[in-house]
Design a protein around this motif. Structure first.
Motif, PDB file in Angstrom:
ATOM      1  N   THR A 140       0.839  -1.293   0.115  1.00 10.11           N
ATOM      2  CA  THR A 140      -0.119  -0.022   0.072  1.00 10.11           C
ATOM      3  C   THR A 140       1.020   1.316   0.087  1.00 10.11           C
ATOM      4  OG1 THR A 140      -1.498  -1.221   1.118  1.00 10.11           O
ATOM      5  CG2 THR A 140      -1.605   1.268   1.214  1.00 10.11           C
ATOM      6  N   GLU A 141       1.884   1.229   0.763  1.00  9.29           N
ATOM      7  CA  GLU A 141       2.844   2.512   0.998  1.00  9.29           C
ATOM      8  C   GLU A 141       3.539   2.574  -0.421  1.00  9.29           C
ATOM      9  OE1 GLU A 141       5.454   1.390   4.146  1.00  9.29           O
ATOM     10  OE2 GLU A 141       3.727   1.909   5.508  1.00  9.29           O
ATOM     11  N   GLU A 142       3.865   1.615  -1.192  1.00  7.63           N
ATOM     12  CA  GLU A 142       4.491   1.746  -2.543  1.00  7.63           C
ATOM     13  C   GLU A 142       3.451   2.528  -3.542  1.00  7.63           C
ATOM     14  OE1 GLU A 142       5.622  -1.961  -3.699  1.00  7.63           O
ATOM     15  OE2 GLU A 142       7.466  -1.795  -2.124  1.00  7.63           O
ATOM     16  N   LEU A 143       2.140   2.199  -3.167  1.00  5.30           N
ATOM     17  CA  LEU A 143       1.227   2.764  -4.178  1.00  5.30           C
ATOM     18  C   LEU A 143       0.928   4.186  -3.859  1.00  5.30           C
ATOM     19  CD1 LEU A 143      -1.445   0.026  -4.626  1.00  5.30           C
ATOM     20  CD2 LEU A 143      -0.185   1.020  -6.300  1.00  5.30           C
ATOM     21  N   GLN A 144       0.829   4.542  -2.691  1.00  8.74           N
ATOM     22  CA  GLN A 144       0.850   5.832  -2.238  1.00  8.74           C
ATOM     23  C   GLN A 144       1.966   6.842  -2.558  1.00  8.74           C
ATOM     24  OE1 GLN A 144       0.548   4.853   2.088  1.00  8.74           O
ATOM     25  NE2 GLN A 144      -1.637   5.761   2.149  1.00  8.74           N
ATOM     26  N   LYS A 145       3.080   6.217  -2.804  1.00  9.52           N
ATOM     27  CA  LYS A 145       4.279   6.981  -3.192  1.00  9.52           C
ATOM     28  C   LYS A 145       4.095   7.404  -4.608  1.00  9.52           C
ATOM     29  CE  LYS A 145       7.436   5.454   0.263  1.00  9.52           C
ATOM     30  NZ  LYS A 145       8.718   4.636   0.710  1.00  9.52           N
ATOM     31  N   LYS A 146       3.730   5.933  -5.441  1.00  4.70           N
ATOM     32  CA  LYS A 146       3.554   6.246  -6.959  1.00  4.70           C
ATOM     33  C   LYS A 146       2.546   7.023  -7.182  1.00  4.70           C
ATOM     34  CE  LYS A 146       3.824   3.067 -10.892  1.00  4.70           C
ATOM     35  NZ  LYS A 146       3.995   1.784 -11.258  1.00  4.70           N
ATOM     36  N   PHE A 147       1.134   7.112  -6.655  1.00  5.91           N
ATOM     37  CA  PHE A 147       0.169   7.715  -6.888  1.00  5.91           C
ATOM     38  C   PHE A 147      -0.354   8.482  -5.711  1.00  5.91           C
ATOM     39  CE2 PHE A 147       0.170   3.758  -9.333  1.00  5.91           C
ATOM     40  CZ  PHE A 147       0.361   4.106 -10.599  1.00  5.91           C
ATOM     41  N   PRO A 148       0.207   9.635  -5.592  1.00 12.32           N
ATOM     42  CA  PRO A 148       0.039  10.596  -4.441  1.00 12.32           C
ATOM     43  C   PRO A 148      -1.437  11.090  -4.149  1.00 12.32           C
ATOM     44  CG  PRO A 148       1.616  11.693  -5.709  1.00 12.32           C
ATOM     45  CD  PRO A 148       1.658  10.421  -6.178  1.00 12.32           C
ATOM     46  N   SER A 149      -2.075  11.304  -5.505  1.00 13.12           N
ATOM     47  CA  SER A 149      -3.253  11.734  -5.494  1.00 13.12           C
ATOM     48  C   SER A 149      -4.251  10.802  -4.911  1.00 13.12           C
ATOM     49  CB  SER A 149      -3.504  12.113  -7.029  1.00 13.12           C
ATOM     50  OG  SER A 149      -3.700  11.062  -7.664  1.00 13.12           O
ATOM     51  N   TYR A 150      -4.195   9.747  -4.673  1.00 17.62           N
ATOM     52  CA  TYR A 150      -4.830   8.693  -4.331  1.00 17.62           C
ATOM     53  C   TYR A 150      -4.468   8.010  -2.891  1.00 17.62           C
ATOM     54  CZ  TYR A 150      -6.672   8.220  -9.208  1.00 17.62           C
ATOM     55  OH  TYR A 150      -7.311   8.565 -10.199  1.00 17.62           O
ATOM     56  N   ALA A 151      -3.478   8.642  -2.501  1.00 21.95           N
ATOM     57  CA  ALA A 151      -2.780   7.974  -1.404  1.00 21.95           C
ATOM     58  C   ALA A 151      -3.820   7.704  -0.109  1.00 21.95           C
ATOM     59  CB  ALA A 151      -1.836   9.123  -0.785  1.00 21.95           C
ATOM     60  N   ASP A 152      -5.036   8.423   0.018  1.00 24.28           N
ATOM     61  CA  ASP A 152      -5.777   8.349   1.078  1.00 24.28           C
ATOM     62  C   ASP A 152      -6.717   7.281   1.100  1.00 24.28           C
ATOM     63  OD1 ASP A 152      -6.972   9.995  -0.516  1.00 24.28           O
ATOM     64  OD2 ASP A 152      -8.318  10.592   0.804  1.00 24.28           O
ATOM     65  N   ARG A 153      -6.763   6.798  -0.292  1.00 25.71           N
ATOM     66  CA  ARG A 153      -7.785   5.836  -0.743  1.00 25.71           C
ATOM     67  C   ARG A 153      -7.205   4.395  -0.716  1.00 25.71           C
ATOM     68  NH1 ARG A 153     -12.206   7.742  -3.093  1.00 25.71           N
ATOM     69  NH2 ARG A 153     -12.981   5.802  -1.765  1.00 25.71           N
ATOM     70  N   PHE A 154      -6.009   4.137  -0.912  1.00 25.42           N
ATOM     71  CA  PHE A 154      -5.303   2.989  -0.883  1.00 25.42           C
ATOM     72  C   PHE A 154      -5.540   1.806   0.104  1.00 25.42           C
ATOM     73  CE2 PHE A 154      -2.659   5.062  -4.207  1.00 25.42           C
ATOM     74  CZ  PHE A 154      -3.173   4.163  -5.369  1.00 25.42           C
ATOM     75  N   PRO A 155      -5.467   2.401   1.591  1.00 27.70           N
ATOM     76  CA  PRO A 155      -5.751   1.593   2.438  1.00 27.70           C
ATOM     77  C   PRO A 155      -7.266   1.014   2.517  1.00 27.70           C
ATOM     78  CG  PRO A 155      -4.781   3.411   3.390  1.00 27.70           C
ATOM     79  CD  PRO A 155      -5.005   3.777   2.089  1.00 27.70           C
ATOM     80  N   GLU A 156      -8.036   1.877   2.133  1.00 29.59           N
ATOM     81  CA  GLU A 156      -9.362   1.314   1.914  1.00 29.59           C
ATOM     82  C   GLU A 156      -9.981   0.229   0.870  1.00 29.59           C
ATOM     83  OE1 GLU A 156     -14.096   2.928   0.781  1.00 29.59           O
ATOM     84  OE2 GLU A 156     -12.310   4.416   1.076  1.00 29.59           O
ATOM     85  N   TRP A 157      -8.983   0.581  -0.264  1.00 28.13           N
ATOM     86  CA  TRP A 157      -9.029  -0.269  -1.306  1.00 28.13           C
ATOM     87  C   TRP A 157      -8.530  -1.696  -1.070  1.00 28.13           C
ATOM     88  CZ3 TRP A 157      -7.262   3.808  -5.392  1.00 28.13           C
ATOM     89  CH2 TRP A 157      -8.555   4.795  -5.564  1.00 28.13           C
ATOM     90  N   ALA A 158      -7.218  -1.650  -0.388  1.00 26.87           N
ATOM     91  CA  ALA A 158      -6.737  -2.932   0.047  1.00 26.87           C
ATOM     92  C   ALA A 158      -7.500  -3.745   1.082  1.00 26.87           C
ATOM     93  CB  ALA A 158      -5.472  -2.563   0.822  1.00 26.87           C
ATOM     94  N   SER A 159      -8.397  -3.147   1.701  1.00 30.16           N
ATOM     95  CA  SER A 159      -9.454  -3.754   2.634  1.00 30.16           C
ATOM     96  C   SER A 159     -10.393  -4.366   1.656  1.00 30.16           C
ATOM     97  CB  SER A 159      -9.966  -3.004   3.646  1.00 30.16           C
ATOM     98  OG  SER A 159      -9.251  -2.394   4.396  1.00 30.16           O
TER      99      SER A 159
END
Length: 234
Positions: A140-159
């Motif tokens: 999740t952290e790698e995606l947050q760095k790669k796509f910062p505009s979606y950073a707050d959504r990636f934990p939810e999408w992982a769930s």
């Protein structure tokens, strides 16, 4: 569980077979639309939370391993991030994880309250095995760095992915005649689990699924009226 012809219904690429034909047919080779929606939803309806489980299994442990591996491998994830991790516990490893929960809660709860909890946990401990579900924070952290505009959504999408994996496995276990339930004794057992099985610190425990041969069926299930839950506009 439902009968063998529903083996093709597992929502994963497990090579389940059915014997309505003269030879075994692999799920991976089945043509599209071979399974009707009616049959698919019958499998979903048959899946229930089963608390009373025995230490017996209806299939070899290798089949459970195959089910979990194929679910983790093929269930979709946002940006193909593949954040779900799983640990399958059998034998002493299975009983140990529930002993961790028993020990932690006995030290934490009043005696009267623990008596109720102890009975529930020992039911889980009496099952055949347990599947632990994790989310890999590193993915999740790698995606947050790669796509910062979606950073707050990636934990939810992982769930979301984790939930899909859990349901896929649950349906496949039901299809094999195994009962299961989904439990959440994290974070109280997190550190014990990580140390006992030498797991990466980035793996965050999200759920536990004890499974085994059902001892008794699930109780009656009530439903909120579907009209209050689904709105359709033509």
């Amino acid at each position: 569980g439902i009968n063998a012809e529903y083996g093709i219904l597992s929502l994963i690429s497990v090579e389940l077979t059915y014997h309505a034909m003269s030879q075994e047919v692999s799920y991976n080779t089945l043509p599209k639309n071979v399974v009707s929606g009616e049959v698919l939803f019958q499998l979903i309806k048959n899946r229930r939370t089963i608390y009373a489980l025995s230490s017996e299994s209806t299939v070899p442990d290798s089949k459970v391993q195959e089910i979990v591996e194929q679910a983790v491998l093929h269930v979709p994830s946002s940006f193909n991030s593949q954040p779900t991790r799983a640990v399958i516990l059998f034998n002493n490893n299975h009983t140990k994880v529930w002993q961790f929960a028993l020990d932690k809660l006995q030290a934490k709860l009043p005696a009267e309250q623990f008596a109720v909890t102890e009975k529930k946990l020992k039911n889980f401990q009496a099952a055949h095995g347990t599947i632990l579900y994790f989310e890999d924070a590193k993915a999740t952290e790698e995606l947050q760095k790669k796509f910062p505009s979606y950073a707050d959504r990636f934990p939810e999408w992982a769930s979301h992915t984790s939930g899909m994996v859990q349901l896929t496995v649950w349906l496949a276990l039901e299809n094999e005649g195994l009962g299961a339930s989904l439990q959440h004794y994290n974070p109280i057992i997190d550190e014990d689990v990580r140390k006992e099985w030498n797991l990466p610190s980035e793996w965050r425990l999200v759920a536990q699924m004890p499974f085994g041969k059902p001892v008794s069926p699930a109780g009656e299930k009530s439903f909120v009226p579907i009209q209050e839950r689904v709105k359709t506009f033509f």
